[in-house]
Design a protein around this motif. Structure first.
Motif, PDB file in Angstrom:
ATOM      1  N   VAL A 155      30.509  -8.544 -22.768  1.00 22.89           N
ATOM      2  CA  VAL A 155      30.755  -7.274 -23.447  1.00 22.89           C
ATOM      3  C   VAL A 155      32.226  -6.880 -23.430  1.00 22.89           C
ATOM      4  CG1 VAL A 155      28.427  -6.438 -23.027  1.00 22.89           C
ATOM      5  CG2 VAL A 155      30.203  -5.996 -21.327  1.00 22.89           C
ATOM      6  N   ASP A 156      32.597  -6.151 -24.464  1.00 19.49           N
ATOM      7  CA  ASP A 156      33.905  -5.514 -24.589  1.00 19.49           C
ATOM      8  C   ASP A 156      35.056  -6.496 -24.361  1.00 19.49           C
ATOM      9  OD1 ASP A 156      35.838  -3.686 -25.021  1.00 19.49           O
ATOM     10  OD2 ASP A 156      35.209  -2.266 -23.486  1.00 19.49           O
ATOM     11  N   LEU A 157      35.161  -7.457 -25.269  1.00 18.17           N
ATOM     12  CA  LEU A 157      36.236  -8.440 -25.173  1.00 18.17           C
ATOM     13  C   LEU A 157      37.609  -7.768 -25.204  1.00 18.17           C
ATOM     14  CD1 LEU A 157      35.093 -11.429 -27.418  1.00 18.17           C
ATOM     15  CD2 LEU A 157      35.230 -11.348 -24.935  1.00 18.17           C
ATOM     16  N   LYS A 158      37.737  -6.694 -25.981  1.00 13.82           N
ATOM     17  CA  LYS A 158      39.032  -6.013 -26.068  1.00 13.82           C
ATOM     18  C   LYS A 158      39.467  -5.503 -24.701  1.00 13.82           C
ATOM     19  CE  LYS A 158      41.504  -2.464 -28.691  1.00 13.82           C
ATOM     20  NZ  LYS A 158      41.394  -1.441 -29.766  1.00 13.82           N
ATOM     21  N   LYS A 159      38.545  -4.916 -23.963  1.00 21.42           N
ATOM     22  CA  LYS A 159      38.860  -4.417 -22.619  1.00 21.42           C
ATOM     23  C   LYS A 159      39.238  -5.579 -21.695  1.00 21.42           C
ATOM     24  CE  LYS A 159      36.985  -1.739 -18.742  1.00 21.42           C
ATOM     25  NZ  LYS A 159      37.317  -2.758 -17.726  1.00 21.42           N
ATOM     26  N   ARG A 160      38.501  -6.673 -21.774  1.00 26.43           N
ATOM     27  CA  ARG A 160      38.791  -7.818 -20.905  1.00 26.43           C
ATOM     28  C   ARG A 160      40.166  -8.414 -21.224  1.00 26.43           C
ATOM     29  NH1 ARG A 160      35.427 -12.399 -20.807  1.00 26.43           N
ATOM     30  NH2 ARG A 160      35.965 -12.629 -18.606  1.00 26.43           N
ATOM     31  N   PHE A 161      40.504  -8.450 -22.507  1.00 22.73           N
ATOM     32  CA  PHE A 161      41.787  -9.020 -22.918  1.00 22.73           C
ATOM     33  C   PHE A 161      42.951  -8.110 -22.546  1.00 22.73           C
ATOM     34  CE2 PHE A 161      41.254 -12.509 -26.261  1.00 22.73           C
ATOM     35  CZ  PHE A 161      40.011 -12.906 -25.787  1.00 22.73           C
ATOM     36  N   ILE A 162      42.827  -6.820 -22.891  1.00 23.73           N
ATOM     37  CA  ILE A 162      43.981  -5.921 -22.809  1.00 23.73           C
ATOM     38  C   ILE A 162      44.043  -5.193 -21.466  1.00 23.73           C
ATOM     39  CG2 ILE A 162      45.114  -3.925 -23.856  1.00 23.73           C
ATOM     40  CD1 ILE A 162      43.943  -4.814 -26.549  1.00 23.73           C
ATOM     41  N   ASP A 163      42.955  -4.517 -21.087  1.00 25.26           N
ATOM     42  CA  ASP A 163      42.986  -3.725 -19.846  1.00 25.26           C
ATOM     43  C   ASP A 163      42.870  -4.595 -18.599  1.00 25.26           C
ATOM     44  OD1 ASP A 163      43.140  -1.528 -21.484  1.00 25.26           O
ATOM     45  OD2 ASP A 163      40.996  -1.079 -21.400  1.00 25.26           O
ATOM     46  N   ASP A 164      41.887  -5.522 -18.599  1.00 27.57           N
ATOM     47  CA  ASP A 164      41.695  -6.377 -17.424  1.00 27.57           C
ATOM     48  C   ASP A 164      42.691  -7.529 -17.377  1.00 27.57           C
ATOM     49  OD1 ASP A 164      39.576  -4.701 -16.982  1.00 27.57           O
ATOM     50  OD2 ASP A 164      38.034  -6.132 -17.605  1.00 27.57           O
ATOM     51  N   ASN A 165      43.307  -7.843 -18.531  1.00 19.99           N
ATOM     52  CA  ASN A 165      44.327  -8.889 -18.628  1.00 19.99           C
ATOM     53  C   ASN A 165      43.844 -10.200 -17.995  1.00 19.99           C
ATOM     54  OD1 ASN A 165      46.753 -10.100 -19.308  1.00 19.99           O
ATOM     55  ND2 ASN A 165      47.865  -9.293 -17.529  1.00 19.99           N
ATOM     56  N   ILE A 166      42.685 -10.670 -18.453  1.00 20.21           N
ATOM     57  CA  ILE A 166      42.086 -11.863 -17.848  1.00 20.21           C
ATOM     58  C   ILE A 166      42.930 -13.120 -18.050  1.00 20.21           C
ATOM     59  CG2 ILE A 166      39.740 -10.965 -17.984  1.00 20.21           C
ATOM     60  CD1 ILE A 166      39.339 -12.698 -20.503  1.00 20.21           C
ATOM     61  N   PHE A 167      43.858 -13.100 -19.020  1.00 16.73           N
ATOM     62  CA  PHE A 167      44.682 -14.278 -19.269  1.00 16.73           C
ATOM     63  C   PHE A 167      46.100 -14.149 -18.708  1.00 16.73           C
ATOM     64  CE2 PHE A 167      41.637 -14.624 -22.948  1.00 16.73           C
ATOM     65  CZ  PHE A 167      40.922 -15.683 -22.393  1.00 16.73           C
ATOM     66  N   GLY A 168      46.391 -13.037 -18.051  1.00 17.94           N
ATOM     67  CA  GLY A 168      47.687 -12.884 -17.395  1.00 17.94           C
ATOM     68  C   GLY A 168      48.871 -12.799 -18.335  1.00 17.94           C
ATOM     69  N   ILE A 169      48.678 -12.230 -19.529  1.00 15.80           N
ATOM     70  CA  ILE A 169      49.789 -12.041 -20.469  1.00 15.80           C
ATOM     71  C   ILE A 169      50.605 -10.840 -19.995  1.00 15.80           C
ATOM     72  CG2 ILE A 169      50.395 -11.548 -22.866  1.00 15.80           C
ATOM     73  CD1 ILE A 169      47.807 -12.977 -23.681  1.00 15.80           C
ATOM     74  N   ARG A 170      51.909 -10.982 -19.926  1.00 15.40           N
ATOM     75  CA  ARG A 170      52.769 -10.049 -19.193  1.00 15.40           C
ATOM     76  C   ARG A 170      52.733  -8.627 -19.731  1.00 15.40           C
ATOM     77  NH1 ARG A 170      58.075  -8.707 -19.679  1.00 15.40           N
ATOM     78  NH2 ARG A 170      58.374 -10.252 -21.321  1.00 15.40           N
ATOM     79  N   THR A 171      52.851  -8.448 -21.048  1.00 10.93           N
ATOM     80  CA  THR A 171      52.950  -7.089 -21.584  1.00 10.93           C
ATOM     81  C   THR A 171      51.664  -6.693 -22.306  1.00 10.93           C
ATOM     82  OG1 THR A 171      53.839  -7.759 -23.747  1.00 10.93           O
ATOM     83  CG2 THR A 171      55.421  -7.447 -21.935  1.00 10.93           C
ATOM     84  N   GLU A 172      51.425  -5.378 -22.365  1.00 12.54           N
ATOM     85  CA  GLU A 172      50.251  -4.890 -23.081  1.00 12.54           C
ATOM     86  C   GLU A 172      50.376  -5.176 -24.570  1.00 12.54           C
ATOM     87  OE1 GLU A 172      47.805  -0.712 -23.818  1.00 12.54           O
ATOM     88  OE2 GLU A 172      49.115  -0.915 -22.078  1.00 12.54           O
ATOM     89  N   GLU A 173      51.600  -5.089 -25.093  1.00  9.56           N
ATOM     90  CA  GLU A 173      51.819  -5.397 -26.503  1.00  9.56           C
ATOM     91  C   GLU A 173      51.451  -6.847 -26.804  1.00  9.56           C
ATOM     92  OE1 GLU A 173      55.411  -5.316 -29.857  1.00  9.56           O
ATOM     93  OE2 GLU A 173      55.838  -4.840 -27.760  1.00  9.56           O
ATOM     94  N   GLY A 174      51.865  -7.761 -25.916  1.00 11.82           N
ATOM     95  CA  GLY A 174      51.541  -9.169 -26.096  1.00 11.82           C
ATOM     96  C   GLY A 174      50.047  -9.428 -25.995  1.00 11.82           C
ATOM     97  N   ARG A 175      49.375  -8.718 -25.088  1.00 10.74           N
ATOM     98  CA  ARG A 175      47.925  -8.872 -24.945  1.00 10.74           C
ATOM     99  C   ARG A 175      47.211  -8.378 -26.198  1.00 10.74           C
ATOM    100  NH1 ARG A 175      49.374  -6.957 -19.720  1.00 10.74           N
ATOM    101  NH2 ARG A 175      48.520  -4.858 -20.029  1.00 10.74           N
ATOM    102  N   GLY A 176      47.733  -7.272 -26.761  1.00  9.07           N
ATOM    103  CA  GLY A 176      47.138  -6.734 -27.981  1.00  9.07           C
ATOM    104  C   GLY A 176      47.296  -7.692 -29.154  1.00  9.07           C
ATOM    105  N   ARG A 177      48.482  -8.305 -29.282  1.00 10.11           N
ATOM    106  CA  ARG A 177      48.714  -9.267 -30.369  1.00 10.11           C
ATOM    107  C   ARG A 177      47.778 -10.464 -30.235  1.00 10.11           C
ATOM    108  NH1 ARG A 177      54.329  -8.289 -29.536  1.00 10.11           N
ATOM    109  NH2 ARG A 177      54.435 -10.198 -28.292  1.00 10.11           N
ATOM    110  N   PHE A 178      47.633 -10.958 -28.998  1.00 11.21           N
ATOM    111  CA  PHE A 178      46.770 -12.113 -28.780  1.00 11.21           C
ATOM    112  C   PHE A 178      45.317 -11.768 -29.113  1.00 11.21           C
ATOM    113  CE2 PHE A 178      44.244 -14.815 -25.759  1.00 11.21           C
ATOM    114  CZ  PHE A 178      44.416 -16.000 -26.460  1.00 11.21           C
ATOM    115  N   TYR A 179      44.865 -10.599 -28.677  1.00  8.16           N
ATOM    116  CA  TYR A 179      43.488 -10.183 -28.972  1.00  8.16           C
ATOM    117  C   TYR A 179      43.262 -10.088 -30.481  1.00  8.16           C
ATOM    118  CZ  TYR A 179      39.475  -7.146 -29.687  1.00  8.16           C
ATOM    119  OH  TYR A 179      38.300  -6.623 -30.137  1.00  8.16           O
ATOM    120  N   ARG A 180      44.194  -9.463 -31.198  1.00 10.11           N
ATOM    121  CA  ARG A 180      44.041  -9.319 -32.650  1.00 10.11           C
ATOM    122  C   ARG A 180      44.049 -10.682 -33.343  1.00 10.11           C
ATOM    123  NH1 ARG A 180      47.376  -4.931 -31.395  1.00 10.11           N
ATOM    124  NH2 ARG A 180      49.268  -6.080 -31.972  1.00 10.11           N
TER     125      ARG A 180
END
Length: 259
Positions: free
Chosen positions: A31-56
């Protein structure tokens, strides 16, 4: 499909197991892949902006399917990860189906170089291609991308191909020969069926080249795969029809784990 800069996200990640894991998570209903990608940062991407780009980028270019058969094929390969399966080709084909810019550059530049026997490709080749595309594609022209946007996309496109194992080198990239096995080709043919349907004439089809099989050899390779019981086919000389033998949702097991 709209043009976008998702290529930058895929060129920027260090480990393509992140893409495999994204597909696994999706197909297992986590559930909630967006939360896992951006908030939980399961892939260890340094910035929130970078995590958002990767998720999109993942959502639009990887976790998008044309129909249920297309989705079933990818579920069969990624619901339970197995690194012996042809994940690089599957990611390449998924980007080629879902990302308009990746598809255009691949079809009109990289594969043209590949089949014409060119041995190298550089970022400037991709950049000049994109400049030329602006002059003949109104949709692309309306993006109003500056050189500051276009140059990184050109560079990251080649990085994606290098990380998928299709190029090697740093500045001047060597174009590698891609040896597609009969089993991998059978996956491609089922993917073509899922996208375009059984009534399609696959002789000289525009997507054939994404298999890395030359047009001159394509029908003969289909015949060889059919003789192995991996696909059904009929060929009249002017029409090439193919039919699935293995269920789309059982494709990975049906092709690669046959008894």
């Amino acid at each position: 499909m709209k043009y976008n800069t998702d290529i930058n996200s895929f060129g920027g990640i260090q480990d393509y197991h992140m893409i495999h894991e994204s597909l696994r998570s999706y197909f297992n209903g986590e559930v909630d892949l967006k939360k896992r990608f951006i908030d939980d940062n399961i892939f260890g991407i340094r910035t929130e902006e970078g995590r958002g780009r990767f998720y999109r980028g993942i959502k639009s270019s990887i976790l998008t399917f044309q129909n249920s058969n297309h989705e079933d094929i990818y579920r069969s390969f990624f619901q339970n990860l197995d690194q012996s399966l042809p994940y690089d080709l599957l990611i390449f084909w998924q980007l080629s189906i879902n990302n308009r810019l990746f598809q255009r550059i691949t079809k009109e530049l990289y594969l043209k170089y590949y089949f014409n026997g060119k041995v190298t490709i550089i970022g400037q080749d991709v950049f000049y291609y994109m400049q030329e595309l602006r002059d003949r594609d109104e949709d692309f022209n309306t993006q109003n991308w500056t050189k500051k946007t276009t140059e990184p996309v050109a560079s990251k496109y080649l990085t994606v191909l290098r990380k998928l194992g299709f190029l090697e080198g740093v500045q001047k990239k060597q174009i590698l020969h891609i040896q597609v096995s009969d089993q991998e080709f059978a996956v491609f043919l089922h993917l073509m069926l899922a996208i375009y349907g059984e009534g399609t004439n696959f002789l000289n089809h525009e997507f054939n080249q994404f298999s890395f099989i030359s047009e001159e050899s394509f029908a003969e390779r289909v015949k060889r795969v059919a003789q192995k019981g991996l696909i059904g086919m009929s060929y009249t000389g002017t029409k090439l029809s193919i039919q699935p033998i293995i269920n789309f949702n059982e494709l990975a097991d049906g092709i690669f784990r046959r008894s």
